[in-house]
Every structure is written in structure tokens, then in C-alpha cells.
Motif scaffolding. Structure first.
Motif, short mmCIF file in Angstrom:
data_model
loop_
_atom_site.label_atom_id
_atom_site.label_comp_id
_atom_site.label_asym_id
_atom_site.label_seq_id
_atom_site.Cartn_x
_atom_site.Cartn_y
_atom_site.Cartn_z
N MET A 138 0.84 -1.19 0.00
CA MET A 138 0.00 0.00 0.00
C MET A 138 0.88 1.24 0.00
O MET A 138 1.75 1.39 0.86
CB MET A 138 -0.91 0.03 1.23
CG MET A 138 -1.95 -1.08 1.28
SD MET A 138 -3.22 -0.95 0.01
CE MET A 138 -2.78 -2.39 -0.98
N PRO A 139 0.71 2.16 -0.94
CA PRO A 139 1.52 3.39 -0.95
C PRO A 139 1.20 4.29 0.23
O PRO A 139 0.08 4.29 0.75
CB PRO A 139 1.14 4.05 -2.28
CG PRO A 139 -0.21 3.50 -2.61
CD PRO A 139 -0.24 2.11 -2.06
N ARG A 140 2.17 5.07 0.65
CA ARG A 140 2.00 5.94 1.81
C ARG A 140 0.90 6.96 1.57
O ARG A 140 0.25 7.41 2.53
CB ARG A 140 3.32 6.65 2.15
CG ARG A 140 4.36 5.74 2.75
CD ARG A 140 5.56 6.52 3.28
NE ARG A 140 5.20 7.32 4.44
CZ ARG A 140 5.14 8.64 4.46
NH1 ARG A 140 5.36 9.34 3.36
NH2 ARG A 140 4.83 9.29 5.56
N TYR A 141 0.69 7.36 0.32
CA TYR A 141 -0.35 8.37 0.08
C TYR A 141 -1.74 7.83 0.36
O TYR A 141 -2.69 8.60 0.48
CB TYR A 141 -0.25 8.95 -1.32
CG TYR A 141 -0.36 8.00 -2.50
CD1 TYR A 141 -1.57 7.41 -2.85
CD2 TYR A 141 0.75 7.72 -3.29
CE1 TYR A 141 -1.68 6.57 -3.95
CE2 TYR A 141 0.66 6.87 -4.39
CZ TYR A 141 -0.55 6.31 -4.72
OH TYR A 141 -0.66 5.47 -5.80
N LEU A 142 -1.87 6.51 0.50
CA LEU A 142 -3.15 5.93 0.89
C LEU A 142 -3.23 5.70 2.39
O LEU A 142 -4.29 5.89 3.00
CB LEU A 142 -3.37 4.60 0.16
CG LEU A 142 -4.66 3.86 0.49
CD1 LEU A 142 -5.87 4.63 -0.03
CD2 LEU A 142 -4.64 2.45 -0.11
N THR A 143 -2.12 5.31 3.01
CA THR A 143 -2.16 4.85 4.40
C THR A 143 -1.93 5.94 5.43
O THR A 143 -2.22 5.75 6.61
CB THR A 143 -1.10 3.75 4.61
OG1 THR A 143 0.21 4.30 4.32
CG2 THR A 143 -1.35 2.56 3.69
#
Length: 401
Positions: A138-143
Motif C-alpha cells: 500500500m503506498p504511503r499516500y493511501l495509508t
């Protein structure tokens, strides 16, 4: 003679997962209140705020020699004002309350929802499919943030085969937009498909891809608009995909959902005739946008089209509208909102390999507001509607045969 034996769902159609959360009378009343409050905060209050700006704040600042001619200057001027603080507080809380208002009924129904989702994935009676990748990073921009102030964001999983976030996003969005079912959603898809049919009446897409499909609410209408099309939806969030797959299988609509990052998809080159998205690109960093558009170029076949519904670019709106749209950057956990809108979509598509002369960015008429109009509005056309108020901003391109 009636039987008291439990229904053997293996021999029945897939139940409607959307109806399993059964709010109490009190909960339903709260949801209706949240819908009304959010509608007031997003529709009525901005007009009141604009009147206060024009009649009081702007003249006061002008008397001090300040020119409020861009969004940042307006933001600095309005931030300490009581009218803005009241508006922003109400809008923030209304947004958050929409999703919170559905959680209790979802928690009660979650075991049954998961059962229905599992059944849909095992049987696929409509012929669709669900392909998940537990190892997908999961990319950081989602998490990093709960985007849209949605508790748990899109991707969080609390139990095995979880659909809770799919339910929160889907049912919370109903409260958010004051609609009753996914059948009243998909307005973007209906607008775009109608415009495509008008512009290219002979266009018959064989395969369509929806990026950031969420639960497929803006993908299913394309299947209805183009009978026989193979529909694919990709998203990072497994709970949303499980939910959307269950909805599609219940409706008898064949959709292939897969858990993938749109920056690097596993489909072969030239696989799709039509690539679409709705409210997707402003959720990701600009550097990710560039990768996604490059993937669109790779995946689109000769003669194919891509059409992405998004927020209007900064250069296309006046200073006040620019200021209005940018509220979400700081207040709605959408940190890439302003940076994306600052880009020129024509240039972004050209950098991804699309021919600049075939690129477009325009306002399409809303189906309900303009039922007899099928072609796009000209930017200089008198009476052209704003995005979200009678029209929808889209950008895209096409490939020659």
C-alpha cells in the motif's frame, strides 16, 4: 407447508449486500439529518460566504491596498473571519458525520455481509471475477491519512475477508450525497458515455478499464451503456473490491475486479478500448499521476479513448472558485488536491505520450441539468455551468487507428 430451515444460499441468487445494514429508526433519522446538513454546508453556505466576501471583506482589504486576486490571498483574508470559521467547522463536521452515521448498522450486519461477499467470490453467477493480492504494498499516500475523513480510509481490514470499509464508503457516500442506492449513483459514467456516443456513434469498446474503481459505482453504468463490453475495475483497497464484486454479482452484471496499483498494472499492451476514472487523480501525488497516465498510454489500443472526470484545473477557474476547491487540501485529508489542480492536464497527457492535438479538457453537460444536450460546452460559451453545478470537468485523449 412452510419450512423453518435456513435458506441454502448456495442454491439462490447472491443476496443484495447493500440492504443488509438495517438502520434503526433513530439511526435513519440521524443519517437524514447528516445528509441535509452536508448539503447545506456544501451548497448554501458557500454562497453566503461569497456574499460576505464581496460585500465586506474584499472592500475592507481593498481599502488597505490589498489585492485579493488569487486563491492564496483570499484564503489569508478569509481565514480569521467568523463567517469562514463557522462555514469550515460546519462543513468539516458534516463530512465526518456522514460516514460515522452508518457505522453502527454496518457493525451489526458485518458477519452477514462477509458471508455474502464470500459467496459471490466463490460462485460468480454473473460471470465476473475478484482477484486480490495480499502481498500488494500500500503506498504511503493511501495509508498516511483517512482520506475524505472516512474512518479507516479505504484499505483497512479488521477481520478476515473484511468488507467493512467497502460498506462505510458505499453507504456513507449515500448519506453524503443524499442518494438511496448505487442505482442513483454513476452520474459521471452516464454523462461521459452519453458524450462518447454523441462524438463517436460508431465506437464499440470491447474492453473498458476503470481506475480507482472503488466499489464500481461508476463502472457499472458503462456496462449498461455499452452492451457486451468486458468491464475491468482496479483499486488498491480489497474491502471496496469485495463489496463492489458482491454488488455486481447480485445485479447480474459481469465485472472483473482486481487489486492493483494503477501506477503499474499487469494487463498486456493495447488491451483496452476505453479507460476511465472519476475523482481519482486528485487523490494521488502528481508524480504518481504521471506514471498512471503513462500506463494509460501503454494499455490503450489504436483507436481507443481515455476520459477522466476530475476537478477543474486552476488556470480554468476564477480566483474565488479556485479558493473554494482548495478547501479540501487542508481540511478533508486530500493533500494532493491543490497540486494536481495546478497542473495543465493537456501537458500531463502529452508528457505521457499522447498527441497534444488529440488531448482535451472540457465541461460536459450533466444529464439531469441538460437532458437534450450531448456535446461539450465551449470554455467561452455564455452560461457555461461550473463543475458540479450542471456540468462535469473531464480531460482525456484518443489514439488514431
Amino acid at each position: 407447508m412452510a419450512s423453518n430451515a435456513p435458506l441454502d444460499r448456495r442454491n439462490s441468487v447472491i443476496p443484495d449486500i447493500e440492504t443488509l445494514a438495517r438502520p434503526t429508526l433513530e439511526e435513519r433519522g440521524r443519517q437524514r439529518f447528516c445528509s441535509a446538513l452536508r448539503r447545506y454546508a456544501i451548497q448554501d453556505m458557500p454562497e453566503m460566504l461569497k456574499r460576505d466576501f464581496d460585500a465586506r471583506v474584499k472592500p475592507q482589504r481593498a481599502a488597505k491596498g490589498e489585492a485579493l486576486d488569487d486563491a492564496l490571498a483570499i484564503e489569508r483574508a478569509m481565514k480569521p473571519e467568523a463567517s469562514y470559521r463557522f462555514y469550515s467547522t460546519l462543513r468539516y463536521n458534516a463530512q465526518e458525520m456522514c460516514f460515522l452515521s452508518v457505522q453502527d448498522s454496518i457493525e451489526r450486519a458485518l458477519p452477514e455481509m462477509i458471508e455474502v461477499s464470500r459467496e459471490a467470490a466463490a460462485r460468480n453467477p454473473a460471470g465476473g471475477s475478484l482477484r486480490l493480492d495480499p502481498a500488494l504494498e500500500m503506498p504511503r499516500y493511501l495509508t498516511t491519512l483517512d482520506v475524505h475523513l472516512t474512518p479507516g480510509c479505504f484499505h483497512s481490514e479488521w477481520v478476515e475477508d473484511d468488507v467493512a470499509q467497502g460498506a462505510v464508503v458505499s453507504l456513507g457516500a449515500r448519506v453524503f450525497s443524499a442518494t438511496m442506492s448505487h442505482r442513483s449513483w454513476g452520474g459521471v459514467a452516464r454523462v461521459i458515455s452519453r458524450w462518447i456516443k454523441h462524438e463517436r456513434p460508431d465506437f464499440r469498446p470491447l474492453r473498458i478499464l476503470d481506475l480507482g474503481t472503488s466499489s464500481g459505482k461508476n463502472l457499472i453504468p458503462y456496462v449498461e451503456a455499452f452492451p457486451g463490453v468486458e468491464a475491468y475495475g482496479v483499486d488498491l483497497a480489497a474491502p471496496l473490491l469485495r463489496w463492489g464484486h458482491a454488488v455486481a454479482e447480485h445485479e447480474g452484471i459481469k465485472v472483473h475486479f482486481s487489486q492493483q496499483n494503477a501506477e503499474a498494472l499487469d494487463f498486456p499492451d493495447g488491451y483496452f478500448d476505453l479507460i476511465v476514472s472519476s475523482f481519482f487523480f486528485h487523490e494521488i501525488p502528481v508524480k504518481a499521476t504521471r506514471k498512471v497516465l503513462a500506463e494509460c498510454r501503454r494499455l490503450l489500443r489504436p483507436g481507443g479513448m481515455m476520459v477522466h472526470q476530475e476537478l477543474p484545473a486552476t488556470r480554468l477557474v476564477d480566483a474565488w472558485e479556485d479558493y473554494f476547491w482548495n478547501w479540501d487540501t487542508d481540511n478533508n485529508n486530500e493533500p494532493f488536491y491543490t497540486a494536481f489542480r495546478a497542473q495543465d492536464p493537456i501537458a500531463l497527457m502529452e508528457a505521457a505520450g499522447f498527441d497534444r492535438t488529440r488531448n482535451f479538457a472540457q465541461i460536459l453537460p450533466d444529464v439531469n441539468a441538460y437532458p437534450d444536450r450531448h456535446h461539450a460546452f465551449g470554455w467561452d460559451e455564455p452560461g457555461r455551468p461550473r463543475h458540479g453545478k450542471g456540468g462535469w470537468y473531464v480531460f482525456g485523449s484518443s489514439l488514431p487507428l
